[in-house]
Design a protein around this motif. Structure first.
Motif, PDB file in Angstrom:
ATOM      1  N   LEU A  36       0.838  -1.192   0.000  1.00 41.24           N
ATOM      2  CA  LEU A  36       0.000   0.000   0.000  1.00 41.24           C
ATOM      3  C   LEU A  36       0.875   1.244   0.000  1.00 41.24           C
ATOM      4  O   LEU A  36       1.846   1.333   0.746  1.00 41.24           O
ATOM      5  CB  LEU A  36      -0.905   0.003   1.236  1.00 41.24           C
TER       6      LEU A  36
ATOM      7  N   MET B 253       0.806   5.276   0.629  1.00 41.03           N
ATOM      8  CA  MET B 253      -0.013   6.316   1.231  1.00 41.03           C
ATOM      9  C   MET B 253       0.648   7.670   1.012  1.00 41.03           C
ATOM     10  O   MET B 253       1.858   7.799   1.146  1.00 41.03           O
ATOM     11  CB  MET B 253      -0.178   6.071   2.729  1.00 41.03           C
ATOM     12  N   THR B 254      -0.149   8.666   0.670  1.00 39.55           N
ATOM     13  CA  THR B 254       0.346  10.018   0.481  1.00 39.55           C
ATOM     14  C   THR B 254      -0.282  10.926   1.522  1.00 39.55           C
ATOM     15  O   THR B 254      -1.458  10.790   1.840  1.00 39.55           O
ATOM     16  CB  THR B 254      -0.004  10.528  -0.931  1.00 39.55           C
ATOM     17  N   VAL B 255       0.503  11.839   2.033  1.00 37.35           N
ATOM     18  CA  VAL B 255       0.029  12.788   3.039  1.00 37.35           C
ATOM     19  C   VAL B 255      -0.028  14.172   2.410  1.00 37.35           C
ATOM     20  O   VAL B 255       0.895  14.580   1.714  1.00 37.35           O
ATOM     21  CB  VAL B 255       0.981  12.806   4.253  1.00 37.35           C
TER      22      VAL B 255
END
Length: 55
Positions: free
Chosen positions: A44, A46-48
């Motif tokens: 996975l 994930m981008t913040v």
């Protein structure tokens, strides 16, 4: 006016609210990736997003 940027792809967008700027950035990033696909990742990713609010 708010500006949102995705440093991983270099895409930038804007909107009159933070939510609109992020939604526009998501659309811009999706369109960018359609033209320049990245290899599938087994894990996975994930981008913040960060938003600065000046009052």
């Amino acid at each position: 006016m708010y500006v949102a940027q995705c440093p991983e792809t270099g895409t930038v967008s804007q909107g009159y609210t933070i939510e609109e700027a992020v939604a526009n950035l998501k659309e811009a990033t999706e369109l960018y990736l359609e033209e320049l696909p990245v290899p599938e990742v087994a894990e996975l990713l994930m981008t913040v997003f960060e938003a600065r609010v000046h009052v």
